[in-house]
Design a protein around this motif. Structure first.
Motif, PDB file in Angstrom:
ATOM      1  N   UNK A  32       0.750  -1.299   0.239  1.00  0.00           N
ATOM      2  CA  UNK A  32      -0.078  -0.707   0.262  1.00  0.00           C
ATOM      3  C   UNK A  32       0.765   0.890  -0.480  1.00  0.00           C
ATOM      4  N   UNK A  33       2.138   1.407   0.955  1.00  0.00           N
ATOM      5  CA  UNK A  33       2.545   2.381   0.968  1.00  0.00           C
ATOM      6  C   UNK A  33       3.697   2.081  -0.828  1.00  0.00           C
ATOM      7  N   UNK A  34       3.900   1.461  -1.116  1.00  0.00           N
ATOM      8  CA  UNK A  34       4.631   1.445  -2.560  1.00  0.00           C
ATOM      9  C   UNK A  34       3.654   2.155  -3.248  1.00  0.00           C
ATOM     10  N   UNK A  35       2.549   1.420  -3.264  1.00  0.00           N
ATOM     11  CA  UNK A  35       1.642   2.075  -4.207  1.00  0.00           C
ATOM     12  C   UNK A  35       1.630   3.334  -3.855  1.00  0.00           C
ATOM     13  N   UNK A  36       1.281   4.065  -3.004  1.00  0.00           N
ATOM     14  CA  UNK A  36       0.875   5.469  -2.998  1.00  0.00           C
ATOM     15  C   UNK A  36       2.559   6.083  -3.370  1.00  0.00           C
ATOM     16  N   UNK A  37       3.722   5.729  -3.081  1.00  0.00           N
ATOM     17  CA  UNK A  37       4.706   6.296  -3.104  1.00  0.00           C
ATOM     18  C   UNK A  37       4.348   6.631  -5.335  1.00  0.00           C
ATOM     19  N   UNK A  38       4.413   4.962  -5.828  1.00  0.00           N
ATOM     20  CA  UNK A  38       4.532   5.562  -7.133  1.00  0.00           C
ATOM     21  C   UNK A  38       3.928   6.419  -7.530  1.00  0.00           C
ATOM     22  N   UNK A  39       2.433   6.506  -7.103  1.00  0.00           N
ATOM     23  CA  UNK A  39       0.781   7.058  -7.731  1.00  0.00           C
ATOM     24  C   UNK A  39       1.314   8.740  -7.251  1.00  0.00           C
ATOM     25  N   UNK A  40       1.572   8.400  -6.412  1.00  0.00           N
ATOM     26  CA  UNK A  40       2.379  10.613  -6.142  1.00  0.00           C
ATOM     27  C   UNK A  40       3.266  10.812  -7.108  1.00  0.00           C
ATOM     28  N   UNK A  41       4.587  10.094  -7.769  1.00  0.00           N
ATOM     29  CA  UNK A  41       5.567   9.766  -8.573  1.00  0.00           C
ATOM     30  C   UNK A  41       5.016   9.841  -9.915  1.00  0.00           C
ATOM     31  N   UNK A  42       4.299   9.225 -10.799  1.00  0.00           N
ATOM     32  CA  UNK A  42       3.551   9.104 -11.478  1.00  0.00           C
ATOM     33  C   UNK A  42       2.693  10.185 -11.284  1.00  0.00           C
ATOM     34  N   UNK A  43       2.130  11.056 -10.706  1.00  0.00           N
ATOM     35  CA  UNK A  43       1.465  12.413 -11.340  1.00  0.00           C
ATOM     36  C   UNK A  43       2.415  13.341 -10.943  1.00  0.00           C
ATOM     37  N   UNK A  44       3.295  13.355  -9.848  1.00  0.00           N
ATOM     38  CA  UNK A  44       3.903  14.621 -10.157  1.00  0.00           C
ATOM     39  C   UNK A  44       4.678  14.926 -11.645  1.00  0.00           C
ATOM     40  N   UNK A  45       4.929  13.590 -12.023  1.00  0.00           N
ATOM     41  CA  UNK A  45       5.928  12.785 -13.460  1.00  0.00           C
ATOM     42  C   UNK A  45       5.433  13.034 -14.919  1.00  0.00           C
ATOM     43  N   UNK A  46       3.847  13.526 -14.489  1.00  0.00           N
ATOM     44  CA  UNK A  46       2.608  13.317 -16.102  1.00  0.00           C
ATOM     45  C   UNK A  46       3.024  12.277 -16.616  1.00  0.00           C
ATOM     46  N   UNK A  47       3.509  11.354 -16.407  1.00  0.00           N
ATOM     47  CA  UNK A  47       3.239   9.951 -17.282  1.00  0.00           C
ATOM     48  C   UNK A  47       2.311  10.105 -17.253  1.00  0.00           C
ATOM     49  N   UNK A  48       1.717   9.253 -18.199  1.00  0.00           N
ATOM     50  CA  UNK A  48       0.143   8.615 -19.023  1.00  0.00           C
ATOM     51  C   UNK A  48      -0.156   6.621 -17.804  1.00  0.00           C
ATOM     52  N   UNK A  49      -0.890   7.478 -17.245  1.00  0.00           N
ATOM     53  CA  UNK A  49      -1.539   6.204 -16.145  1.00  0.00           C
ATOM     54  C   UNK A  49      -1.480   5.588 -16.653  1.00  0.00           C
ATOM     55  N   UNK A  50      -2.700   5.351 -17.716  1.00  0.00           N
ATOM     56  CA  UNK A  50      -3.604   4.202 -18.359  1.00  0.00           C
ATOM     57  C   UNK A  50      -2.233   2.910 -19.273  1.00  0.00           C
ATOM     58  N   UNK A  51      -0.991   3.781 -18.986  1.00  0.00           N
ATOM     59  CA  UNK A  51       0.257   2.687 -19.870  1.00  0.00           C
ATOM     60  C   UNK A  51       0.858   2.744 -18.742  1.00  0.00           C
ATOM     61  N   UNK A  52       1.700   3.278 -17.327  1.00  0.00           N
ATOM     62  CA  UNK A  52       1.938   2.836 -16.671  1.00  0.00           C
ATOM     63  C   UNK A  52       0.977   2.002 -15.823  1.00  0.00           C
ATOM     64  N   UNK A  53       0.160   1.728 -15.609  1.00  0.00           N
ATOM     65  CA  UNK A  53      -0.476   0.863 -14.692  1.00  0.00           C
ATOM     66  C   UNK A  53      -0.585  -0.871 -15.347  1.00  0.00           C
TER      67      UNK A  53
END
Length: 179
Positions: A32-53
């Protein structure tokens, strides 16, 4: 640490194969902690969530429990898992005594990797007798797993698993048997 391993949102969005995070899971809080960290990082870096997921996998090594609709499963209670494709979160269950050995009793050769320790400097393994014995155990297990008898024993044990109906597991068993 993730950047050192080239597991950044940028790299995830462009890699061909997914990255799999594996942990001995009690309740899933580290994931849960790791996913939250990755999620915040993905938003901050503006990478496409639909691709990264589609490039994230989480494999929990869990304690084997009675199969029942009422059995508590960590991933069913972690809301973030619903944001990933269903096949992205899996479990491998071990006999309760084996899981307890790995999760609770085995001498660790690296520090525990709980979220509150992610940013600590790694001071390396202990050099006491328990650590030396644990290292010898790890070396022996790897040697056994690389040898033909170990591979055949794993294939034989796997042949009784319900997941053998899955093509990927049959392929693994064939490789273990050298076919």
């Amino acid at each position: 640490m993730l950047a050192d391993l080239d597991v950044t949102p940028h790299a995830l969005a462009r890699r061909h194969r997914p990255v799999t995070f594996v942990d001995v899971v009690h309740e899933g809080s580290t994931f849960t902690e790791l996913f939250a960290l990755l999620d915040d990082w993905i938003v901050e870096s503006r990478e496409p969530w639909e691709v990264v997921r589609r490039k994230l996998r989480f494999l929990g090594v869990t304690r084997s429990r009675k199969t029942s609709p009422n059995t508590w499963r960590w991933h069913q209670h972690a809301g973030w898992t619903r944001r990933l494709p269903a096949a992205s979160v899996r479990n491998v269950s071990l006999d309760a005594l084996v899981w307890s050995y790995f999760g609770d009793h085995q001498t660790k050769l690296t520090r525990s990797f709980r979220p509150d320790r992610w940013l600590l400097t790694d001071d390396g393994p202990d050099r006491d007798e328990r650590a030396r014995q644990a290292l010898a155990e790890a070396v022996a297990l790897v040697a056994y797993g690389r040898g033909a008898p170990g591979r055949r024993a794993l294939a034989a044990a796997t042949s009784h698993e319900p997941a053998l109906a899955e093509p990927w597991l049959r392929s693994v068993v064939r490789q273990l048997n050298g076919v």
